[in-house]
Design an enzyme around this catalytic site. Structure first.
Site, PDB file in Angstrom:
ATOM      1  N   LEU A  51       0.811  -1.217   0.000  1.00 36.11           N
ATOM      2  CA  LEU A  51       0.000   0.000   0.000  1.00 36.11           C
ATOM      3  C   LEU A  51       0.844   1.267   0.000  1.00 36.11           C
ATOM      4  O   LEU A  51       0.469   2.276  -0.578  1.00 36.11           O
ATOM      5  CB  LEU A  51      -0.944   0.016   1.215  1.00 36.11           C
ATOM      6  N   GLY A  54       7.373   4.208   3.743  1.00 33.10           N
ATOM      7  CA  GLY A  54       7.871   5.411   4.400  1.00 33.10           C
ATOM      8  C   GLY A  54       9.316   5.241   4.801  1.00 33.10           C
ATOM      9  O   GLY A  54       9.992   4.290   4.401  1.00 33.10           O
ATOM     10  N   GLY A  55       9.792   6.192   5.618  1.00 33.06           N
ATOM     11  CA  GLY A  55      11.193   6.166   6.003  1.00 33.06           C
ATOM     12  C   GLY A  55      11.572   5.002   6.893  1.00 33.06           C
ATOM     13  O   GLY A  55      12.711   4.527   6.864  1.00 33.06           O
ATOM     14  N   PHE A  56      10.630   4.498   7.700  1.00 32.21           N
ATOM     15  CA  PHE A  56      10.950   3.449   8.665  1.00 32.21           C
ATOM     16  C   PHE A  56      10.112   2.189   8.477  1.00 32.21           C
ATOM     17  O   PHE A  56      10.052   1.340   9.361  1.00 32.21           O
ATOM     18  CB  PHE A  56      10.756   3.965  10.095  1.00 32.21           C
ATOM     19  N   GLY A  57       9.463   2.063   7.319  1.00 29.86           N
ATOM     20  CA  GLY A  57       8.690   0.848   7.135  1.00 29.86           C
ATOM     21  C   GLY A  57       7.811   0.893   5.912  1.00 29.86           C
ATOM     22  O   GLY A  57       7.978   1.737   5.032  1.00 29.86           O
ATOM     23  N   LYS A  76       1.471  -3.157   8.974  1.00 39.35           N
ATOM     24  CA  LYS A  76       2.565  -2.188   8.903  1.00 39.35           C
ATOM     25  C   LYS A  76       3.824  -2.849   9.446  1.00 39.35           C
ATOM     26  O   LYS A  76       3.828  -3.380  10.560  1.00 39.35           O
ATOM     27  CB  LYS A  76       2.224  -0.935   9.715  1.00 39.35           C
ATOM     28  N   ASP A 196       1.452  14.551  12.408  1.00 38.68           N
ATOM     29  CA  ASP A 196       1.636  14.351  10.965  1.00 38.68           C
ATOM     30  C   ASP A 196       0.296  14.454  10.244  1.00 38.68           C
ATOM     31  O   ASP A 196      -0.062  13.588   9.432  1.00 38.68           O
ATOM     32  CB  ASP A 196       2.303  13.002  10.695  1.00 38.68           C
TER      33      ASP A 196
END
Length: 541
Positions: A51, A54-57, A76, A196
């Site tokens: 889907l 991002g930066g960490f996953g 996630k 965010d």
């Protein structure tokens, strides 16, 4: 279909075995990297497609094979890029601190979802949280991966909706605020801050049209009773983040009003369709150039307060914003008309056709306040904007000046410049739907009345422009920016899903000096004809 969740798997798509047998079969692995394809926590999860990343996953759409209804869910996966962290930091203790901070943030997201999702209908519910050690692959030793599983919201995030349907009307934006503000207030009441807020983190569920706030990876838990500045790992999206979050060289400070700032930036993007990066460098000081013509003054003021640079000058809670929204005198049509943006205006190149008209000479000896005007109106300029089908006259002693947000702007020559120099300008509002003159008049007068005690209508009624009927309003108000009182005359007509607005504006002390010329020479000469090509045409008067 099975989709491997290992980062950098060379071929993550797998098409066998049959998912019916997957619950009891514990030996299902990715054919490319050996990663288990059925993730096991409280449920058995078959990932079917990615889907986002991002930066960490990364996130994946999945099916819980163990649930009664084979429910869909979102998985996630946390992925800490240790090599990148090590290359950016020399000290092992600094690397260790950053890794632990990222792991803590992921766990905090699971905690937040477990409580918030169970107690609010606009936040996804947490289904599971687990970790396991994966088989080694390539240069990697056996890595540990952490996963959380949450409710799948079948719908579209607002960034995709904006691209698909175009910018939001004021009514749609108000509905957005009325749905999201209670969610933010609930989060803040639990001593949490989302940090965010942005269109891609808000999903509209297709079946119910409810808005869901997602992605709590950056959530900040605030210790109850804490009085010092709330410091936390700086995880946010820069163009939506408040100034205190964006300040480089220091640990981010976050407050409930930080979320409100990001919410206002989100509203601006929905209203204007313009990416926030265009505003970032000036802390959104110029956003009104894009939004002020398509929203009422009340909403204008609310968003302006939410966007204050100093967090202490903003609303301090989502409840305060909701009160302001409910009390505001906001008048909007079913879909608020947008203005022509500057990029469009660049294409409207006027074909200036000048003719000389001799008028009966002024009788010698006539002296008065308007002698300057009367003695110099014996020559007029004829202006034709062929593409827009507009023709009008203006006195020779007036001149056109640049105006990026208007079709044209004309001011008297040789006038003393002041905080509010007399000016006449024309703007065009393109309407989303067919509106009558009465509809647009109701909307426009409503906007003036929404100014409250700062505005007073002193003249209002229909006016005839050639064969076209229009409406005229004269009102007095206060310009709080320049600290002066002013008078404004507006005349508008509606034709072919467009509103043409003629405006004369000046300080109250200088308004009468030019009002007669504006009405008798400029406004009365205005004609709306069928738009033509760029080829000049000779006007007939």
């Amino acid at each position: 279909m099975y989709y491997c969740t290992r980062p950098h798997c060379p071929s993550p798509e797998n098409r066998s075995p049959d998912p019916v047998d997957a619950i009891t079969n514990s030996e299902i692995f990715c054919q490319a990297c050996g990663m288990p394809l059925i993730l096991k926590g409280r449920g058995h999860y078959q990932t079917i497609k990615p889907l986002g990343k991002g930066g960490f996953g990364a996130t994946f759409q999945a099916i819980d094979l163990k649930s009664v209804n084979q429910r869909q869910c979102v998985i996630k996966r946390l992925n800490i890029k240790i090599d990148e962290i090590q290359s950016a930091h020399d000290k092992p203790e600094e690397v260790d601190r950053i890794v632990k901070s990222i792991e803590a943030a992921f766990y905090r997201e699971a905690q937040a979802l477990e409580f918030l999702g169970d107690n609010n209908g606009n936040i996804p519910t947490l289904y599971d949280y687990f970790s396991f050690t994966a088989p080694a692959f390539g240069q990697q030793e056996k890595p540990e991966f952490k996963y959380l599983v949450q409710q799948y919201i079948e719908g579209e995030d607002l960034s995709k909706e904006l691209r698909r349907k175009g910018r939001f009307s004021e009514t749609e934006t108000l509905d957005f605020l009325k749905q999201i503000l209670p969610v933010l207030q609930f989060i803040h009441d639990q001593n949490s801050i989302h940090r965010d807020i942005k269109p891609s983190n808000i999903v509209r569920e297709t079946a119910t049209q409810r808005l869901f706030l997602i992605d709590f990876g950056a959530v900040k838990q605030v210790v109850s009773g804490e009085t010092n500045i709330k410091k936390s790992l700086p995880i946010f999206t820069k163009v939506y983040a408040s100034p205190e979050q964006r300040e480089e060289g220091r640990i981010a400070e976050v407050y409930p009003s930080s979320d409100l700032y990001s919410l206002a930036v989100t509203c601006l993007e929905l209203l204007t369709g313009i990416t926030p990066v265009d505003y970032l460098d000036n802390n959104y000081r110029n956003w009104r150039q894009q939004a002020s013509k398509i929203i009422s003054p009340s909403l204008d003021n609310i968003l302006d307060k939410m966007l204050k640079v100093n967090p202490r000058h903003r609303f301090q809670s989502a409840a305060e914003v909701m009160t302001a929204v409910n009390e505001a005198r906001i008048t909007t049509p079913p879909t608020a008309p947008p203005t022509i943006i500057p990029k469009q205006l660049k294409t409207l190149k006027p074909l200036l056709i000048k003719s000389v008209f001799l008028i009966i000479p002024i009788i010698a000896g006539v002296i008065g306040v308007n002698s300057y005007l009367q003695s110099s109106t014996n020559v007029v300029e004829v202006v034709e904007y062929a593409k827009s089908g507009i023709k009008f006259k203006y006195p020779k002693n007036w001149q056109e000046t640049p105006a990026i947000d208007k079709l044209t702007r004309i001011v008297p020559k040789n006038t003393i410049s002041s905080s509010l120099t007399p000016e006449f300008f024309i703007t065009i509002d393109e309407l989303f739907q067919s509106e009558t003159l009465a509809d647009y008049t109701k909307f426009s007068i409503g906007q003036i009345e929404a100014l409250g005690q700062n505005a007073k209508i002193i003249k209002s009624g229909q006016i005839q422009l050639g064969e076209t009927q229009g409406y005229q309003v004269v009102y007095e108000s206060r310009d709080n920016i320049h600290k002066v009182n002013f008078l404004e005359m507006q005349v508008w007509i509606v034709n072919d899903k467009k509103a043409y607005i003629l405006t004369y504006r000046a300080e109250d002390k200088s308004y009468p000096e030019f009002a007669k010329t504006v009405e008798e020479t400029i406004i009365k000469s205005f004609r709306l004809e069928k738009p033509t090509s760029d080829k000049p045409t000779s006007p007939i008067w």
